[in-house]
Design a protein around this motif. Structure first.
Motif, PDB file in Angstrom:
ATOM      1  N   ASP A   1       1.705   1.133  59.557  1.00  0.00           N
ATOM      2  CA  ASP A   1       0.421   1.303  58.864  1.00  0.00           C
ATOM      3  C   ASP A   1      -0.561   0.201  59.244  1.00  0.00           C
ATOM      4  OD1 ASP A   1       0.753   3.633  57.504  1.00  0.00           O
ATOM      5  OD2 ASP A   1       1.544   2.711  55.684  1.00  0.00           O
ATOM      6  N   LEU A   2      -0.044  -1.008  59.459  1.00  0.00           N
ATOM      7  CA  LEU A   2      -0.931  -2.138  59.776  1.00  0.00           C
ATOM      8  C   LEU A   2      -1.514  -2.018  61.190  1.00  0.00           C
ATOM      9  CD1 LEU A   2       1.043  -5.092  58.175  1.00  0.00           C
ATOM     10  CD2 LEU A   2      -1.123  -4.124  57.415  1.00  0.00           C
ATOM     11  N   GLY A   3      -0.853  -1.259  62.051  1.00  0.00           N
ATOM     12  CA  GLY A   3      -1.409  -0.976  63.379  1.00  0.00           C
ATOM     13  C   GLY A   3      -1.255  -2.116  64.362  1.00  0.00           C
ATOM     14  N   THR A   4      -2.144  -2.177  65.354  1.00  0.00           N
ATOM     15  CA  THR A   4      -1.987  -3.106  66.483  1.00  0.00           C
ATOM     16  C   THR A   4      -2.012  -4.592  66.097  1.00  0.00           C
ATOM     17  OG1 THR A   4      -4.331  -2.788  66.897  1.00  0.00           O
ATOM     18  CG2 THR A   4      -2.813  -1.535  68.275  1.00  0.00           C
ATOM     19  N   PRO A   5      -2.642  -5.019  65.000  1.00  0.00           N
ATOM     20  CA  PRO A   5      -2.571  -6.450  64.683  1.00  0.00           C
ATOM     21  C   PRO A   5      -1.139  -6.950  64.486  1.00  0.00           C
ATOM     22  CG  PRO A   5      -4.283  -5.406  63.375  1.00  0.00           C
ATOM     23  CD  PRO A   5      -3.564  -4.316  64.096  1.00  0.00           C
TER      24      PRO A   5
ATOM     25  N   GLY B   1       1.285  -2.301  53.600  1.00  0.00           N
ATOM     26  CA  GLY B   1       0.931  -1.468  54.751  1.00  0.00           C
ATOM     27  C   GLY B   1      -0.370  -0.726  54.512  1.00  0.00           C
ATOM     28  N   LYS B   2      -0.521  -0.164  53.324  1.00  0.00           N
ATOM     29  CA  LYS B   2      -1.737   0.615  52.991  1.00  0.00           C
ATOM     30  C   LYS B   2      -2.972  -0.280  52.947  1.00  0.00           C
ATOM     31  CE  LYS B   2      -0.282   4.626  52.639  1.00  0.00           C
ATOM     32  NZ  LYS B   2      -0.628   5.232  53.901  1.00  0.00           N
ATOM     33  N   ALA B   3      -2.803  -1.519  52.423  1.00  0.00           N
ATOM     34  CA  ALA B   3      -3.957  -2.399  52.256  1.00  0.00           C
ATOM     35  C   ALA B   3      -4.549  -2.811  53.607  1.00  0.00           C
ATOM     36  CB  ALA B   3      -3.552  -3.630  51.459  1.00  0.00           C
ATOM     37  N   GLY B   4      -3.704  -2.867  54.645  1.00  0.00           N
ATOM     38  CA  GLY B   4      -4.224  -3.066  55.996  1.00  0.00           C
ATOM     39  C   GLY B   4      -4.594  -4.489  56.355  1.00  0.00           C
ATOM     40  N   ASP B   5      -4.021  -5.485  55.706  1.00  0.00           N
ATOM     41  CA  ASP B   5      -4.333  -6.879  56.016  1.00  0.00           C
ATOM     42  C   ASP B   5      -3.309  -7.418  57.014  1.00  0.00           C
ATOM     43  OD1 ASP B   5      -4.935  -9.518  56.093  1.00  0.00           O
ATOM     44  OD2 ASP B   5      -4.863  -9.866  53.926  1.00  0.00           O
ATOM     45  N   PRO B   6      -3.735  -7.843  58.236  1.00  0.00           N
ATOM     46  CA  PRO B   6      -2.767  -8.346  59.232  1.00  0.00           C
ATOM     47  C   PRO B   6      -1.976  -9.546  58.733  1.00  0.00           C
ATOM     48  CG  PRO B   6      -4.942  -8.026  60.213  1.00  0.00           C
ATOM     49  CD  PRO B   6      -5.116  -7.816  58.752  1.00  0.00           C
ATOM     50  N   ALA B   7      -2.495 -10.239  57.723  1.00  0.00           N
ATOM     51  CA  ALA B   7      -1.774 -11.403  57.189  1.00  0.00           C
ATOM     52  C   ALA B   7      -0.450 -10.989  56.545  1.00  0.00           C
ATOM     53  CB  ALA B   7      -2.644 -12.116  56.159  1.00  0.00           C
ATOM     54  N   ALA B   8      -0.252  -9.696  56.350  1.00  0.00           N
ATOM     55  CA  ALA B   8       0.984  -9.229  55.700  1.00  0.00           C
ATOM     56  C   ALA B   8       2.148  -9.122  56.694  1.00  0.00           C
ATOM     57  CB  ALA B   8       0.740  -7.877  55.047  1.00  0.00           C
ATOM     58  N   VAL B   9       1.871  -9.209  58.009  1.00  0.00           N
ATOM     59  CA  VAL B   9       2.933  -8.964  58.998  1.00  0.00           C
ATOM     60  C   VAL B   9       4.093  -9.947  58.823  1.00  0.00           C
ATOM     61  CG1 VAL B   9       3.501  -8.960  61.454  1.00  0.00           C
ATOM     62  CG2 VAL B   9       1.348  -7.963  60.676  1.00  0.00           C
TER      63      VAL B   9
ATOM     64  N   ALA C   1      -3.591   1.024  47.443  1.00  0.00           N
ATOM     65  CA  ALA C   1      -4.492   2.153  47.745  1.00  0.00           C
ATOM     66  C   ALA C   1      -5.940   1.824  47.431  1.00  0.00           C
ATOM     67  CB  ALA C   1      -4.061   3.371  46.931  1.00  0.00           C
ATOM     68  N   ALA C   2      -6.163   0.993  46.404  1.00  0.00           N
ATOM     69  CA  ALA C   2      -7.518   0.897  45.873  1.00  0.00           C
ATOM     70  C   ALA C   2      -8.195  -0.449  46.045  1.00  0.00           C
ATOM     71  CB  ALA C   2      -7.486   1.226  44.370  1.00  0.00           C
ATOM     72  N   ALA C   3      -7.470  -1.480  46.395  1.00  0.00           N
ATOM     73  CA  ALA C   3      -8.099  -2.799  46.291  1.00  0.00           C
ATOM     74  C   ALA C   3      -8.292  -3.525  47.611  1.00  0.00           C
ATOM     75  CB  ALA C   3      -7.268  -3.660  45.350  1.00  0.00           C
ATOM     76  N   GLY C   4      -7.998  -2.885  48.747  1.00  0.00           N
ATOM     77  CA  GLY C   4      -8.244  -3.545  50.022  1.00  0.00           C
ATOM     78  C   GLY C   4      -7.375  -4.774  50.214  1.00  0.00           C
TER      79      GLY C   4
END
Lengths: 350, 485
Positions: free
Chosen positions: A183-187, A151-159, A121-124
């Motif tokens: 949560d990660l969306g289209t990437p 998912g929350k952090a939003g980094d496509p490298a997590a896929v 939630a807090a660290a991007g």
């Protein structure tokens, strides 16, 4: 008898101690909760001042009481953009992020899990690798928290780590990975399209579902292949049918019609009918009308609803059939009733 | 001869005492296991991802099924709570099961019901005649089925299952109020592990005495009736901590009919609810586990200690007696029907742990307790046992039983802490102490009668419980919802 007396005395003593402990705990916790509430009320204006940033002197956040962290963490999920960044900065300045990073290797599972949640939630995107490592944690709850955090952090490298976590020795439940990928969306889409053809059965089901929710037109051909191949499991074919319905391309009509007319599985035919209703292609009218005579109630109902969704043409078919007495007529009348109710202006009950 | 008789009576007394102690200690272990799980889950509070589940399109839709028979006292509150759930996709199916009061009229007026053609999704057998099906015209996702009653809750639930559209079905009693997030929390295991989770249960608490408004429990309070207070302790011990402990041992046998969530396809696959069972909720859970084990299909039955369903509990001894007789009768039917599972390792912890426990302690327990107590009292009265020994025996049984109840209350205070008023906590503690004097013995008597009914294969009878409605709810308001006639 002596042993019984001793046991009774011991049990009575424990009862007395528990009674006392409960009474004391109740009083102390009531006082502490009142104090916490008071502190939170005092600190809320401080956080609002930080968010307003009206040019005045910046409140001292480093020296504020610990309750400030609770106020900030409570607000964080509700904010986006610059406001979210301000609060992330506050947490970093107060050492909350550093403490959470250290807690990722804590002994207690709940500490690792809470730390992962906080970092998500807090660290991007700075902690993707550390969170991805927790996808293989010995505690299932921590693995789940790590998946949500990625998912929350939003980094496509997590896929990729997320998809890989589905079939490791310590797998992460499918639903959690699915929510994180959404949560990660289209990437996430290219990796999911690839998983449709290369993953194992479970990964394919999840990929099909998520691609369908995204309405990813580029995945439609692969989904059609999955749907029409009898060699795949009913669950996978059913998910592919549902995804094609969500994508809504009329190119899928033919494949869906085939399945509705020819599959042995009632569950698959029902989903195919629902998908045809979502696609809304008038070319499906004939197959859906034939489906009204299916032996299974759920298939008839789905076909009738899909015909209602096709517009005037489908509704005319339903009207024509609704005068009869058989199960097809009942399904047709039920769909027309539902349509009529959905067109009424809504009045709230309260 | 007198010596032999005395020896027999004394030995019987010690055997009964040992049995009671073994039961209480087993329950204490279950309560402590449950307490550990509850305490751990509280540490995750706020980090469970409920907001994500609410926002996720992957969250499966739920059909809430509510059977109702003569429920005018609280039906509007129950529906308000069900329709007000914070859940992304749900429908409510209310079955008016032959009500003779104004249950249907109240609902019809409030939700502007319109008769529609039924849209069946399954063909489970239903004995009662389906009279009509209605949908709300207020925009609420509410379907109401009117059917003639055959005196069985399972028949009404099967009628609702035949119309349920969504992949999960949640069965809720018509005298129960769901907390706003209850469904979201109990559905979480299905979202996170859809391949394995087949059923989930939540916590039931007594609503009597609580301050409510339009289906929302504003402030949990303890009832003024001691009978209700004692049941509140009983619910804490058995329905919160006991079931959490069983679930931890992968041996959960009962998901309360007042609040349980199931996969619809599997419930339909096993033929719906057993029409002849008086414990149809437990019966469904055991049948599902038996079916899935037999076919070697993955399955998990989970208990979520957080979500709360508030339900009315009996306020009089007569109603309580009928309820507990029915439960014991239903348990007897269940154990007989699934007798092949008892002690059978093929059925895992359910066969090896839960079913033997229910047979030895829950089903046969009243026999030992009632006859044991009677023999001790008789021996004391005839002078076969000295009064000191009798006092020690009774004192030990009472102190261990009280320890069990007070432990459950302590866990509640240290974790959920629902009762905020000091006087409620004091009353709860007092109820935990006095539960063992009178209530426990009467309870054993009710269960013994249920056991006898099961053994003599008496015809199962579902006796409706008189409703008092929810505190703070104003029946006049509900009546005003009716059009003037």
């Amino acid at each position: 008898v002596d042993v019984a007396v001793l046991a009774a005395t011991g049990a009575s003593g424990l009862v007395g101690a528990l009674l006392l402990a409960v009474a004391v705990a109740h009083v102390l916790r009531t006082r502490r909760e009142e104090a916490d509430e008071r502190r939170r009320r005092e600190l809320t204006p401080v956080v609002h001042a930080l968010l307003d940033g009206d040019g005045g002197p910046r409140p001292d956040v480093a020296g504020a009481p610990a309750a400030l962290d609770d106020v900030v963490l409570g607000l964080l999920p509700q904010l986006r953009g610059a406001d979210r960044q301000v609060l992330r900065q506050v947490l970093a300045e107060r050492g909350v992020v550093a403490r959470a990073t250290a807690d990722l290797s804590a002994r207690a599972a709940w500490r690792r899990g809470r730390a992962a949640t906080l970092l998500g939630a807090a660290a991007g995107v700075h902690h993707t690798a550390a969170l991805a490592a927790l996808l293989d944690d010995r505690s299932p709850d921590v693995r789940s928290a790590a998946a949500r955090a990625l998912g929350k952090a939003g980094d496509p490298a997590a896929v990729l780590p997320l998809l890989t976590s589905l079939d490791g020795d310590r797998p992460v439940p499918q639903g959690l990975v699915g929510m994180a990928l959404l949560d990660l969306g289209t990437p996430a889409l290219p990796a999911l399209r690839e998983a449709l053809t290369t993953g194992d059965a479970g990964v394919r089901v999840l990929a099909a579902e998520v691609l369908g929710i995204h309405g990813d037109l580029a995945a439609a051909p692969a989904l059609q292949d999955l749907l029409t191949d009898d060699g795949h499991s009913v669950e996978l074919r059913r998910t592919a049918a549902g995804a094609l319905g969500r994508i809504g391309s009329p190119r899928a009509t033919e494949a869906l019609r085939e399945v509705l007319a020819g599959s042995d599985s009632a569950a698959l035919r029902r989903v195919a009918a629902e998908a045809l209703g979502r696609v809304g292609d008038p070319a499906a009218g004939g197959a859906l009308t034939a489906g009204l005579r299916a032996p299974e109630a759920e298939v008839r109902a789905a076909c009738a609803d899909a015909l209602a969704a096709l517009g005037a043409e489908g509704q005319a078919v339903l009207s024509a059939m609704s005068g009869g007495t058989g199960p097809s007529a009942v399904a047709a009348r039920a769909a027309l009733d539902a349509l009529a109710l959905s067109r009424r202006p809504v009045r709230m009950a309260f | 001869m007198r010596e032999v008789f005395t020896d027999v009576v004394v030995s019987a007394g010690w055997v009964v005492l040992g049995y009671v102690l073994l039961l209480d200690v087993t329950m204490l272990l279950l309560v402590l296991t449950g307490a550990r799980r509850v305490s751990l889950s509280r540490r995750w509070s706020g980090a469970e991802g409920h907001s994500e589940i609410f926002a996720s399109p992957l969250t499966p839709a739920v059909s809430l099924l509510i059977p109702a028979h003569d429920e005018e006292a609280g039906i509007l509150d129950t529906l308000a709570a069900a329709l007000g759930q914070r859940y992304p996709a749900l429908e409510v199916i209310l079955v008016d099961d032959g009500s003779t009061d104004r249950t249907f009229e109240l609902v019809a007026a409030r939700y502007e019901l319109a008769e529609v053609t039924p849209r069946p999704t399954a063909s489970l057998p239903v004995d009662g005649e389906i009279l009509s099906v209605h949908r709300a015209r207020t925009g609420d996702p509410l379907t109401v089925v009117r059917k003639s009653s055959v005196g069985r809750r399972s028949d009404a639930l099967n009628a609702a299952l035949n119309l349920a559209r969504h992949p999960l079905v949640c069965m809720v009693d018509a005298d129960s109020l769901l907390e706003e997030d209850a469904l979201l929390r109990v559905a979480r295991p299905f979202v996170e592990d859809p391949a394995n989770v087949v059923a989930a249960g939540g916590v039931i608490r007594a609503v009597n005495g609580a301050h409510t408004d339009r289906g929302t429990v504003l402030e949990p309070r303890l009832s003024k009736h001691w009978l209700v207070r004692i049941q509140t302790v009983e619910y804490l011990r058995s329905f919160l901590l006991g079931r959490t402990g069983w679930a931890d041992a992968h041996a959960l046998l009962i998901i309360s009919g007042a609040f349980g969530l199931f996969r619809r396809d599997l419930v339909v696959e096993v033929g719906g609810l057993d029409p002849h069972s008086l414990a149809e909720d437990a019966e469904l859970v055991v049948t599902l586990q038996e079916h899935l084990r037999r076919h070697r299909r993955p399955h998990r039955v989970v208990f979520v200690p957080e979500p709360v369903c508030w339900t009315e509990v009996p306020e009089t001894w007569g109603v309580l007696g009928r309820q507990r007789r029915r439960w014991a009768h239903g348990l007897g039917q269940l154990l007989w029907k699934h007798r092949r599972m008892i002690g059978n390792p093929r059925y895992g912890p359910v066969g090896l742990l839960a079913l033997p426990f229910f047979l030895i302690f829950e089903f046969l327990g009243p026999v030992v307790e009632v006859f044991g107590l009677a023999s001790i009292a008789l021996a004391g009265g005839l002078g076969l046992l000295d009064l000191g020994t009798v006092a020690v025996m009774i004192g030990l049984a009472l102190s261990v039983g009280t320890l069990l109840s007070v432990t459950a209350i302590a866990v509640e205070e240290f974790t959920y802490r629902r009762y905020r008023r000091g006087r409620d906590v004091v009353a709860l503690l007092a109820a935990g102490v006095i539960e063992n004097v009178g209530f426990r013995q009467a309870h054993a008597w009710f269960r013994l009668r249920g056991l006898l009914a099961a053994l003599t294969r008496r015809n199962p009878v579902w006796t409706p419980m008189p409703r008092t409605g929810f505190s703070g709810a104003e029946p006049q308001q509900a009546r005003e919802a009716l059009p003037a006639s």
